[in-house]
Design a protein around this motif. Structure first.
Motif, PDB file in Angstrom:
ATOM      1  N   GLY A 223      -2.732 -44.549 -47.574  1.00  0.00           N
ATOM      2  CA  GLY A 223      -3.541 -44.257 -46.402  1.00  0.00           C
ATOM      3  C   GLY A 223      -3.466 -42.797 -46.008  1.00  0.00           C
ATOM      4  O   GLY A 223      -3.251 -41.916 -46.842  1.00  0.00           O
ATOM      5  N   LEU A 224      -3.612 -42.536 -44.705  1.00  0.00           N
ATOM      6  CA  LEU A 224      -3.641 -41.164 -44.211  1.00  0.00           C
ATOM      7  C   LEU A 224      -2.330 -40.440 -44.480  1.00  0.00           C
ATOM      8  O   LEU A 224      -2.320 -39.279 -44.909  1.00  0.00           O
ATOM      9  N   ILE A 225      -1.189 -41.111 -44.254  1.00  0.00           N
ATOM     10  CA  ILE A 225       0.094 -40.442 -44.476  1.00  0.00           C
ATOM     11  C   ILE A 225       0.266 -40.107 -45.954  1.00  0.00           C
ATOM     12  O   ILE A 225       0.821 -39.055 -46.308  1.00  0.00           O
ATOM     13  N   GLY A 226      -0.224 -40.972 -46.840  1.00  0.00           N
ATOM     14  CA  GLY A 226      -0.172 -40.663 -48.257  1.00  0.00           C
ATOM     15  C   GLY A 226      -1.038 -39.466 -48.612  1.00  0.00           C
ATOM     16  O   GLY A 226      -0.640 -38.604 -49.397  1.00  0.00           O
ATOM     17  N   ASP A 227      -2.237 -39.399 -48.007  1.00  0.00           N
ATOM     18  CA  ASP A 227      -3.120 -38.253 -48.258  1.00  0.00           C
ATOM     19  C   ASP A 227      -2.472 -36.949 -47.810  1.00  0.00           C
ATOM     20  O   ASP A 227      -2.674 -35.901 -48.432  1.00  0.00           O
ATOM     21  N   MET A 228      -1.703 -37.001 -46.734  1.00  0.00           N
ATOM     22  CA  MET A 228      -1.105 -35.793 -46.193  1.00  0.00           C
ATOM     23  C   MET A 228       0.169 -35.375 -46.935  1.00  0.00           C
ATOM     24  O   MET A 228       0.466 -34.186 -47.045  1.00  0.00           O
ATOM     25  N   LEU A 229       0.941 -36.354 -47.447  1.00  0.00           N
ATOM     26  CA  LEU A 229       2.276 -36.051 -47.965  1.00  0.00           C
ATOM     27  C   LEU A 229       2.429 -36.187 -49.472  1.00  0.00           C
ATOM     28  O   LEU A 229       3.315 -35.552 -50.055  1.00  0.00           O
ATOM     29  N   ASN A 230       1.625 -37.008 -50.119  1.00  0.00           N
ATOM     30  CA  ASN A 230       1.767 -37.145 -51.563  1.00  0.00           C
ATOM     31  C   ASN A 230       1.373 -35.842 -52.266  1.00  0.00           C
ATOM     32  O   ASN A 230       0.542 -35.082 -51.775  1.00  0.00           O
ATOM     33  N   ASP A 231       1.977 -35.608 -53.423  1.00  0.00           N
ATOM     34  CA  ASP A 231       1.698 -34.377 -54.158  1.00  0.00           C
ATOM     35  C   ASP A 231       0.264 -34.373 -54.677  1.00  0.00           C
ATOM     36  O   ASP A 231      -0.204 -35.369 -55.248  1.00  0.00           O
ATOM     37  N   PRO A 232      -0.456 -33.253 -54.503  1.00  0.00           N
ATOM     38  CA  PRO A 232      -1.819 -33.172 -55.039  1.00  0.00           C
ATOM     39  C   PRO A 232      -1.803 -33.059 -56.557  1.00  0.00           C
ATOM     40  O   PRO A 232      -0.785 -32.666 -57.154  1.00  0.00           O
ATOM     41  N   PRO A 233      -2.922 -33.393 -57.210  1.00  0.00           N
ATOM     42  CA  PRO A 233      -2.987 -33.233 -58.669  1.00  0.00           C
ATOM     43  C   PRO A 233      -2.700 -31.779 -59.062  1.00  0.00           C
ATOM     44  O   PRO A 233      -3.131 -30.842 -58.402  1.00  0.00           O
ATOM     45  N   GLY A 234      -1.933 -31.637 -60.126  1.00  0.00           N
ATOM     46  CA  GLY A 234      -1.627 -30.303 -60.625  1.00  0.00           C
ATOM     47  C   GLY A 234      -0.329 -29.724 -60.125  1.00  0.00           C
ATOM     48  O   GLY A 234       0.117 -28.679 -60.626  1.00  0.00           O
ATOM     49  N   PHE A 235       0.315 -30.381 -59.149  1.00  0.00           N
ATOM     50  CA  PHE A 235       1.591 -29.865 -58.660  1.00  0.00           C
ATOM     51  C   PHE A 235       2.728 -30.448 -59.495  1.00  0.00           C
ATOM     52  O   PHE A 235       2.899 -31.665 -59.567  1.00  0.00           O
ATOM     53  N   ASP A 236       3.484 -29.577 -60.141  1.00  0.00           N
ATOM     54  CA  ASP A 236       4.600 -29.995 -60.996  1.00  0.00           C
ATOM     55  C   ASP A 236       5.885 -29.916 -60.186  1.00  0.00           C
ATOM     56  O   ASP A 236       6.545 -28.880 -60.134  1.00  0.00           O
ATOM     57  N   ARG A 237       6.229 -31.024 -59.556  1.00  0.00           N
ATOM     58  CA  ARG A 237       7.406 -31.051 -58.672  1.00  0.00           C
ATOM     59  C   ARG A 237       8.696 -30.745 -59.430  1.00  0.00           C
ATOM     60  O   ARG A 237       9.528 -29.958 -58.973  1.00  0.00           O
ATOM     61  N   ALA A 238       8.879 -31.372 -60.582  1.00  0.00           N
ATOM     62  CA  ALA A 238      10.131 -31.210 -61.326  1.00  0.00           C
ATOM     63  C   ALA A 238      10.351 -29.766 -61.752  1.00  0.00           C
ATOM     64  O   ALA A 238      11.486 -29.287 -61.804  1.00  0.00           O
ATOM     65  N   ALA A 239       9.273 -29.057 -62.051  1.00  0.00           N
ATOM     66  CA  ALA A 239       9.408 -27.672 -62.502  1.00  0.00           C
ATOM     67  C   ALA A 239       9.488 -26.690 -61.347  1.00  0.00           C
ATOM     68  O   ALA A 239       9.888 -25.542 -61.547  1.00  0.00           O
ATOM     69  N   THR A 240       9.120 -27.126 -60.144  1.00  0.00           N
ATOM     70  CA  THR A 240       8.979 -26.204 -59.020  1.00  0.00           C
ATOM     71  C   THR A 240      10.107 -26.299 -58.003  1.00  0.00           C
ATOM     72  O   THR A 240      10.689 -25.275 -57.602  1.00  0.00           O
ATOM     73  N   MET A 241      10.433 -27.517 -57.568  1.00  0.00           N
ATOM     74  CA  MET A 241      11.277 -27.648 -56.393  1.00  0.00           C
ATOM     75  C   MET A 241      12.742 -27.239 -56.607  1.00  0.00           C
ATOM     76  O   MET A 241      13.361 -26.689 -55.684  1.00  0.00           O
ATOM     77  N   PRO A 242      13.343 -27.450 -57.769  1.00  0.00           N
ATOM     78  CA  PRO A 242      14.718 -26.952 -57.933  1.00  0.00           C
ATOM     79  C   PRO A 242      14.826 -25.448 -57.725  1.00  0.00           C
ATOM     80  O   PRO A 242      15.784 -24.957 -57.127  1.00  0.00           O
ATOM     81  N   GLU A 243      13.824 -24.695 -58.202  1.00  0.00           N
ATOM     82  CA  GLU A 243      13.848 -23.248 -58.015  1.00  0.00           C
ATOM     83  C   GLU A 243      13.648 -22.880 -56.548  1.00  0.00           C
ATOM     84  O   GLU A 243      14.278 -21.940 -56.036  1.00  0.00           O
ATOM     85  N   VAL A 244      12.784 -23.603 -55.832  1.00  0.00           N
ATOM     86  CA  VAL A 244      12.611 -23.353 -54.399  1.00  0.00           C
ATOM     87  C   VAL A 244      13.922 -23.586 -53.666  1.00  0.00           C
ATOM     88  O   VAL A 244      14.333 -22.785 -52.815  1.00  0.00           O
ATOM     89  N   ASP A 245      14.607 -24.683 -53.993  1.00  0.00           N
ATOM     90  CA  ASP A 245      15.904 -24.960 -53.352  1.00  0.00           C
ATOM     91  C   ASP A 245      16.904 -23.848 -53.650  1.00  0.00           C
ATOM     92  O   ASP A 245      17.679 -23.443 -52.769  1.00  0.00           O
ATOM     93  N   ARG A 246      16.898 -23.339 -54.880  1.00  0.00           N
ATOM     94  CA  ARG A 246      17.811 -22.249 -55.219  1.00  0.00           C
ATOM     95  C   ARG A 246      17.491 -20.994 -54.410  1.00  0.00           C
ATOM     96  O   ARG A 246      18.399 -20.287 -53.959  1.00  0.00           O
ATOM     97  N   ARG A 247      16.215 -20.724 -54.213  1.00  0.00           N
ATOM     98  CA  ARG A 247      15.846 -19.527 -53.450  1.00  0.00           C
ATOM     99  C   ARG A 247      16.241 -19.662 -51.979  1.00  0.00           C
ATOM    100  O   ARG A 247      16.694 -18.692 -51.363  1.00  0.00           O
TER     101      ARG A 247
END
Length: 354
Positions: A308-332
């Protein structure tokens, strides 16, 4: 200068090496009549085990014995309706660097009670962060391990609003009202949350009329909201709610302020929120800019099964590679806090070594 930087890096490495093998403990400071519980992640010597919290299974040492880390505390302020489990990945990065992490449960705007989000909660949250620091300082498990003269604060979404307040930001409920009067359709979810959405249909006019009527009724107070805590020495705001801030108050923050932004955020449209902060604050640091990420990118681990609406707002959009992105963000983010909370201590150690 180069020699000093090398010595500083060596001192920080030595400081952190003692906690590199520590596990992540999970504990709690009990709720009081005034405040909810404070969840704690921290370096521990006890073994981790799979531990269920809500829909998540975390690898932690429940009630593990704390061990000395780097002596610094970082407080995380969750978003609207948030829980402490959705920031466990960032907490792990911070704990591995020696930090103790405290997460207060914000009154009437958490996963157990979402009855009063928005400006009413934003008014209360900064003082709740300060009382969480007090609570950690009174706890006999952690007080001997920490120096609370330099504390970090991280917040995401509504927690980002909290973070900006603790970085010297000034805002008012009437500022929120004025933003929604000017940009209701463009920034609709900021103004109404998850109550409803615009569909492009014939009922949108009624939705907008009703939203403005409620906002004008509830949020006319132009009294500036400010909160200062001299212990807060570094702040990171992730995809923050910021449209109601007086940007002049954030032009030169009294403490280092970093931001994490997400270009595909449809809940807090960047041009009204994070981009405005960065435009006003020339000394601010953009820790990470995520061009393909949505609002929920900084929820890590992400809540499963959102629809629903909460999923539209919070789920990752197509093309976002969470596994490749978020560990580096946490490190920064972790590196930002290490730089601003540990540098003086590291410099003293480097001077002694020299």
């Amino acid at each position: 200068m180069k020699r000093s930087l090398r010595l500083l890096a060596s001192a920080l490495a030595l400081l952190l090496s003692g906690v590199a093998q520590a596990t992540m403990g999970l504990g709690e400071i009990a709720a009081t009549a005034k405040d909810g519980p404070v969840t704690l992640y921290y370096p521990s010597a006890d073994a981790e085990q799979p531990t269920r919290r809500g829909p998540f299974v975390l690898q932690v040492a429940p009630q593990g014995q704390p061990v000395r880390g780097n002596g610094r505390l970082v407080v995380i302020s969750h978003g609207s309706g948030g829980a402490p489990w959705v920031h466990a990945d960032l907490a792990r990065s911070l704990v591995q660097a020696g930090f103790v992490v405290a997460m207060p449960e914000h009154r009437a705007d958490n996963y157990k009670d979402g009855s009063d989000p928005g400006p009413d909660s934003w008014t209360l949250r900064p003082a709740e962060v300060s009382r969480a620091i007090d609570a950690v300082g009174r706890d006999p498990r952690f007080a001997p391990l920490l120096a609370l003269d330099k504390v970090g604060v991280y917040g995401m979404s509504a927690g980002g609003h909290t973070a900006l307040s603790l970085a010297g930001g000034r805002w008012s409920p009437a500022g929120f009202k004025r933003h929604c009067e000017a940009h209701l359709e463009e920034d609709f979810q900021t103004c109404v949350g998850l109550l409803t959405r615009l569909t492009g249909g014939p009922l949108d006019g009624i939705r907008k009329w009703a939203a403005l009527a409620v906002i004008r009724w509830r949020f006319g107070d132009d009294t500036p909201r400010v909160h200062a805590d001299a212990r807060v020495a570094a702040v990171v705001a992730g995809v923050p709610a910021a449209a109601d801030f007086d940007m002049a108050s954030l032009a030169a923050p009294p403490v280092p302020l970093g931001l994490v932004t997400a270009k595909q955020d449809r809940w807090l449209i960047p041009r009204f929120h994070s981009d405005r902060v960065l435009a006003a604050c020339t000394p601010c640091e953009r820790i990470a800019d995520l061009p393909t990420a949505g609002h929920g990118a900084l929820l890590s681990p992400p809540p499963p099964g959102l629809t629903g609406l909460i999923g539209d707002m919070l789920n990752d959009p197509p093309g976002f590679d969470r596994a490749a992105t978020m560990p580096e963000v946490d490190r920064r983010i972790t590196a930002f806090f290490a730089k601003h909370l540990l540098q003086e201590r590291g410099a003293r150690g480097a001077a002694s070594a020299g």
